[in-house]
Design an enzyme around this catalytic site. Structure first.
Site: not given
Ligand code: TRH
Length: 380
Positions: A20, A276
């Site tokens: 989010d 996402e």
């Molecule tokens: O963290 P998530 O599992 O988020 C999820 C999904 O968005 C899902 O659809 C939603 O319903 C739920 O949250 C509430 O995975 P996502 O979407 O990949 O988000 C991870 C974020 O973290 C992304 O912006 C990339 C960031 N990130 C970093 O900035 N640094 C890191 O080292 C890593 C591994 C990720």
């Protein structure tokens, strides 16, 4: 007289994880940087925000980061003036006082719900349709997506050129990896692993360890670490830990800032991602990938998974398509994936080519921030 820019408010309620805040933070920055818009980002959980943007001061109710006005969204929000464009991310409920302020404006604002990403066909029919009304204010559905007729994907200007240049520059990659304490052996296969807990992981690590070719697995701190520790037979895994089992080196990375995470994806030969935002970023990396989809009630996420697979595997040979379908479905069901991984490896050059092609095709669509701005221009 200087032209007055419409003011944008984005509301983000952090449900869990980082998706989010990851999506809304990216969008807010892009609206400021590429469209010169004044943007306020309202976030109810600044601690989650701090993980992806360490400059965030979690004690500040108001602060500026990268040109975005970041506001802590408290349980009770009163006296807020409503903006010209209001985005409720992922169907979050706006505060009543704020909705009253929207309705009290002489010219009601454009109010949109930025929905979750899905490749399902119905998204095209629903994108841009009116949703509910609050008093005089109409809300609209805005759906990101992969196909024409949707709102597209978040993609910063010049991102793909930047990525290409970086992938052609071995020294830049070496320096970047070194800055995270990563020193891969020459010719090693680099894999990044960002996933939810997954009982299928052990079977994959078994196969990677037994393989003749060496693999260096990079695991940012997070929910999968327990399964990795279990497989390694160690008590716990701290950032910086490196363990070697036969052909497999496992290294735990810190959770890095969003742009560093992009660079990590660009360095790797294969990226396991989730949710996402990381899922989209792996597509921009143009390398073969594996998606751990976010589980939803009544398994509705399986329809989303199948819809994406149908698009992503469209131009593949039957064997390669079958391998990817098997791998992704088993992974998202927490089933063993060792055999699926071996099947996937047989089609590697074709899968690399497909990842490039998919990225190129997606890059031809208007990006999500530009599509939102266009939606506003069409609306006024
Ligand atoms: O963290 P998530 O599992 O988020 C999820 C999904 O968005 C899902 O659809 C939603 O319903 C739920 O949250 C509430 O995975 P996502 O979407 O990949 O988000 C991870 C974020 O973290 C992304 O912006 C990339 C960031 N990130 C970093 O900035 N640094 C890191 O080292 C890593 C591994 C990720």
């Amino acid at each position: 007289m200087p032209e007055l820019k419409p003011r944008w408010d984005i509301f983000c309620a952090v449900v869990d994880n980082f998706g989010d805040i990851g999506v809304t933070w990216r969008l807010a920055r892009q609206l400021v940087a590429e469209h010169g818009l004044p943007v306020r980002l309202w976030v109810d959980d600044l601690r989650a925000f701090e993980r992806i943007c360490p400059e965030i001061d979690i004690d500040q109710a108001q602060q500026w980061q990268h040109g975005v006005e970041v506001r802590h969204w408290p349980a009770e929000l009163s006296h807020a003036d409503a903006a010209d464009v209001v985005i409720a991310a992922f169907a979050c409920q706006l505060p009543t006082d704020y909705m009253d302020a929207m309705a009290a404006r002489e010219q009601p604002p454009l109010w949109m719900n930025l929905d979750y990403l899905s490749a399902e066909d119905w998204v095209i029919g629903c994108h841009g349709l009116p949703s509910v009304k609050y008093k005089t204010v109409q809300k609209f559905f805005f759906f990101p997506g992969f196909q024409p007729g949707t709102g597209g994907l978040l993609r910063e200007r010049g991102l793909l050129d930047q990525r290409r240049q970086f992938q052609q520059d071995a020294e830049a990659q070496r320096q970047f990896l070194q800055s995270l304490g990563i020193d891969p052996a020459p010719g090693v296969q680099l894999i990044s692993l960002f996933a939810y807990e997954n009982a299928g992981l052990a079977s994959w690590l078994d196969v990677l360890a037994a393989d003749a070719a060496p693999t260096h697995l990079l695991v940012p701190e997070g929910r999968i670490l327990g399964d990795v520790a279990h497989w390694l037979k160690v008590e716990n895994l701290a950032v910086g830990a490196i363990h070697v089992r036969q052909s497999l080196t496992v290294q735990v990375l810190p959770f890095v800032r969003q742009d560093q995470y992009d660079h990590l994806l660009w360095c790797c030969d294969f990226n396991a991602v989730r949710g996402e935002d990381s899922f989209v970023r792996a597509q921009w990396a143009a390398r073969p990938m594996l998606w751990h989809i976010y589980q939803q009630d009544e398994d509705i996420h399986l329809d989303k998974l199948d819809a994406f697979l149908a698009l992503y595997t469209k131009g593949l040979s039957p064997g390669a398509a079958e391998a990817i379908n098997g791998l992704w479905r088993a992974w998202s069901a927490s089933q063993p994936i060792g055999e699926h991984w071996l099947a996937t490896r047989k089609h590697w050059p074709e899968l690399q080519e497909n990842a490039e092609k998919w990225c190129l095709e997606q890059g031809l669509q208007a990006d999500l921030a530009a599509a939102l701005v266009q939606f506003y221009l069409n609306w006024i």
